[in-house]
Design an enzyme around this catalytic site. Structure first.
Site, PDB file in Angstrom:
ATOM      1  N   ASP A  23       3.739   0.670  -3.799  1.00  0.00           N
ATOM      2  CA  ASP A  23       3.976   1.372  -2.546  1.00  0.00           C
ATOM      3  C   ASP A  23       2.814   1.019  -1.618  1.00  0.00           C
ATOM      4  O   ASP A  23       1.769   0.543  -2.067  1.00  0.00           O
ATOM      5  CB  ASP A  23       4.033   2.880  -2.802  1.00  0.00           C
ATOM      6  CG  ASP A  23       4.395   3.680  -1.561  1.00  0.00           C
ATOM      7  OD1 ASP A  23       4.972   3.106  -0.615  1.00  0.00           O
ATOM      8  OD2 ASP A  23       4.097   4.880  -1.531  1.00  0.00           O
ATOM      9  N   LEU A  24       2.989   1.248  -0.346  1.00  0.00           N
ATOM     10  CA  LEU A  24       1.923   0.948   0.610  1.00  0.00           C
ATOM     11  C   LEU A  24       1.106   2.194   0.940  1.00  0.00           C
ATOM     12  O   LEU A  24      -0.026   2.333   0.516  1.00  0.00           O
ATOM     13  CB  LEU A  24       2.508   0.338   1.887  1.00  0.00           C
ATOM     14  CG  LEU A  24       3.118  -1.055   1.729  1.00  0.00           C
ATOM     15  CD1 LEU A  24       3.764  -1.501   3.029  1.00  0.00           C
ATOM     16  CD2 LEU A  24       2.067  -2.053   1.285  1.00  0.00           C
ATOM     17  N   ASP A  25       1.694   3.101   1.701  1.00  0.00           N
ATOM     18  CA  ASP A  25       0.963   4.266   2.195  1.00  0.00           C
ATOM     19  C   ASP A  25       0.576   5.193   1.048  1.00  0.00           C
ATOM     20  O   ASP A  25       1.415   5.631   0.275  1.00  0.00           O
ATOM     21  CB  ASP A  25       1.817   5.013   3.224  1.00  0.00           C
ATOM     22  CG  ASP A  25       2.158   4.116   4.401  1.00  0.00           C
ATOM     23  OD1 ASP A  25       1.237   3.773   5.157  1.00  0.00           O
ATOM     24  OD2 ASP A  25       3.338   3.742   4.538  1.00  0.00           O
ATOM     25  N   THR A  57       8.586   0.341  -0.688  1.00  0.00           N
ATOM     26  CA  THR A  57       8.057   1.286   0.290  1.00  0.00           C
ATOM     27  C   THR A  57       9.158   2.006   1.060  1.00  0.00           C
ATOM     28  O   THR A  57      10.308   1.569   1.063  1.00  0.00           O
ATOM     29  CB  THR A  57       7.142   0.528   1.288  1.00  0.00           C
ATOM     30  OG1 THR A  57       6.602   1.438   2.238  1.00  0.00           O
ATOM     31  CG2 THR A  57       7.895  -0.568   2.014  1.00  0.00           C
ATOM     32  N   GLY A  58       8.774   3.062   1.713  1.00  0.00           N
ATOM     33  CA  GLY A  58       9.682   3.747   2.626  1.00  0.00           C
ATOM     34  C   GLY A  58       9.735   3.080   3.984  1.00  0.00           C
ATOM     35  O   GLY A  58      10.574   3.411   4.817  1.00  0.00           O
TER      36      GLY A  58
END
Length: 200
Positions: A23-25, A57-58
């Site tokens: 994931d990123l954030d 990611t979202g």
């Protein structure tokens, strides 16, 4: 941790894992939306060991681009909470499960009822009627990037009308100061439309 310890760990990982999905954030990115140099090194070493690295990611693919490039990836990205895969090599989506226009319009009508402003992730960009804090923060961040890495934002007069003009609606991102109103909205969306909502 020294480089030898990292290499030793990666050798053990490569024997048992084929993919690292990140994931990123809140995971790969720090609070300034940067990838730490140590992470870049570790992921490059993992790739040298034959491990595939991909982003899950979202975010919409236009908001992943700088990180994809920084990691020098060749894998597709899992975007918008798994709604679709994006192949940066061929600049196309695959394995897509977008909302239907009817589903999107139901959500948009309900947003209007609750007075909640949303960001509609559609096709290659993010559409909005009102510049919410989320939109403004993301636009400001985007301006720090190279021009070809800017996420695509489009201000529209009416999201309901815009829903008819796009091919794929991936998801909505919402923000509101009244968390109870958001909770009520989410409960109705899940109960009445059978759609999944995620709060963060």
């Amino acid at each position: 941790m020294g480089i030898n310890a990292i290499l030793d760990s990666l050798n053990r990982i490569a024997m048992t894992y084929c993919i690292i999905a990140l994931d990123l954030d809140g995971t790969l990115l720090d609070k300034q939306k940067k990838i730490l140099p140590e992470s870049l090194t570790a992921l490059a070493l993992a790739r040298q060991q034959g491990v595939k690295v991909l982003i899950a990611t979202g975010r919409q693919h236009s908001a992943i681009h700088p990180f994809y490039q920084a990691l020098d990836l060749d894998t597709p990205a899992i975007c918008c909470n798994g709604t679709y895969l994006y192949d940066y090599q061929h600049k196309q989506t695959s394995q897509a499960n977008p909302l239907t226009a009817a589903q999107a319009k139901n959500v948009l009508t309900l947003l209007g009822e609750y007075g909640i402003h949303g960001l509609m992730y559609a096709d290659d960009g993010m559409l909005y009627q009102e510049p919410t804090g989320h939109v403004i923060r993301t636009q400001v961040w985007g301006e720090t990037l190279l021009p070809h890495q800017h996420p695509t934002f489009l201000h529209v007069d009416n999201l309901l009308n815009a829903a008819d003009r796009v091919q794929n609606i991936w998801k909505f991102a919402l923000s509101h100061s009244d968390t109870q109103a958001l909770d009520n909205f989410v409960n109705r969306v899940m109960a009445e439309f059978g759609l999944t909502c995620e709060c963060s």
